[in-house]
Design a protein around this motif. Structure first.
Motif, PDB file in Angstrom:
ATOM      1  N   ALA A  20     -26.777   8.438  15.096  1.00  0.00           N
ATOM      2  CA  ALA A  20     -27.230   9.371  16.125  1.00  0.00           C
ATOM      3  C   ALA A  20     -28.289   8.732  17.000  1.00  0.00           C
ATOM      4  N   GLN A  22     -28.618   5.520  17.581  1.00  0.00           N
ATOM      5  CA  GLN A  22     -28.010   4.486  18.415  1.00  0.00           C
ATOM      6  C   GLN A  22     -27.396   5.102  19.669  1.00  0.00           C
ATOM      7  N   GLN A  23     -26.846   6.305  19.539  1.00  0.00           N
ATOM      8  CA  GLN A  23     -26.275   6.978  20.702  1.00  0.00           C
ATOM      9  C   GLN A  23     -27.352   7.389  21.695  1.00  0.00           C
ATOM     10  N   GLY A 223     -29.737  13.752  26.294  1.00  0.00           N
ATOM     11  CA  GLY A 223     -29.514  13.159  24.984  1.00  0.00           C
ATOM     12  C   GLY A 223     -30.762  13.066  24.139  1.00  0.00           C
TER      13      GLY A 223
END
Length: 291
Positions: A20, A22-23, A223
């Motif tokens: 998560a 890394q996203q 994000g």
């Protein structure tokens, strides 16, 4: 201390957080978790630091280093435990400030918003903020891949036990925390067990055709962000006792009642017949781990 050459897999919950993050990309602080304990009365800062260092030395997960496994192209990540790195308990004296509490909260918020480099950065930070002669705040900051709220509570309780033992000149007893090797073995054993396959089959059946689409209460969000908003309301003693009485009647822990109330609230706001909620899970058994 684990040998640096011994590489272990990520625990199930750790993998979820790793991918998560890394996203989200580097530079975010979404998975930083922190809290402070308000310490009032006579206090020995030197003994407190000695107790804290003794407890931290027993925690494997906060000393983890993460790395991409060589020779793999499937995103496999491993970890080793490195307890050789030094760390500092920062001392912040705010007793002379016009509003020590406000200054302390601003300081802690700024610290909590600092991102962590999972490849090489420290997974924990501590500080002792002095607000007056008999008032201190113990600030704890962890990356969620190493610690969750339940684990932090276990750490706090163990530090209190060791500090009390040091004050009384006695042995605090053995550490209650499992090694990372033990946690990894337990995680692997569960995934190889019939229980895991039964659990998996049950939830696949539950969520296959009957799973509702998530119903967000707000529009699409970015994000990751360090700019959080929160609102706090306190239950009266009577209201909280009603929650506990409901839990006793249903023979469940009181947090289950709170979660059920949250689900009903979301259902009423969205108008959906069914709602889907997601909750974090512990990364290790309650009885013996602070991970």
């Amino acid at each position: 201390m684990l040998n640096a050459d011994i590489r272990l897999p990520l625990l199930a919950a750790q993998r979820e957080i790793w991918f998560a993050e890394q996203q989200l990309g580097h530079g975010n602080s979404v998975y930083q978790v922190g809290e402070y304990l308000d310490l009032r009365g006579t206090f020995d800062a030197q003994l407190f630091e000695a107790a804290l260092r003794a407890v931290v030395a027993d925690l494997d997960t906060v000393h983890s280093r993460f790395h991409q496994e060589s020779g793999t192209d499937d995103g496999t990540v491993g970890q080793t435990v490195d307890k050789s790195r030094s760390w500092t308990l920062r001392m912040v004296d705010l007793a002379g400030a016009a509003d020590p509490q406000a200054e302390a909260e601003a300081w802690m918020t700024a610290e909590l918003n600092r991102p962590t480099d999972l490849a090489s950065g420290a997974l924990f930070h501590f500080a002792l903020l002095r607000l007056g002669p008999e008032r201190h705040l113990w600030y704890q900051n962890y990356h969620h891949i190493a610690m969750d709220a339940h684990g932090a509570a276990l750490v706090s309780r163990r530090v209190a036990e060791v500090y009390t033992a040091l004050c009384e000149g006695r042995d605090p007893g053995p550490s209650p925390f499992s090694s990372l090797r033990e946690l990894a073995d337990e995680d692997a054993a569960y995934r190889d067990s019939p229980e895991f396959h039964r659990d998996r089959a049950f939830w696949l059946d539950q969520l296959d055709s009957r799973r509702p689409e998530p119903s967000p209460l707000i529009g699409r969000t970015r994000g990751g962000t360090a700019d959080f908003r929160r609102a706090t309301r306190w239950l009266s003693e009577d209201a909280f006792e009603a929650v506990r009485e409901t839990a006793r009647t249903g023979r469940v822990p009181w947090p289950v009642v709170v979660m059920a109330a949250a689900a009903l609230h979301v259902q009423r706001l969205t108008g959906e017949e069914k709602v889907l909620l997601a909750f974090p899970r512990p990364t290790a058994p309650e009885s013996q781990s602070a991970s």
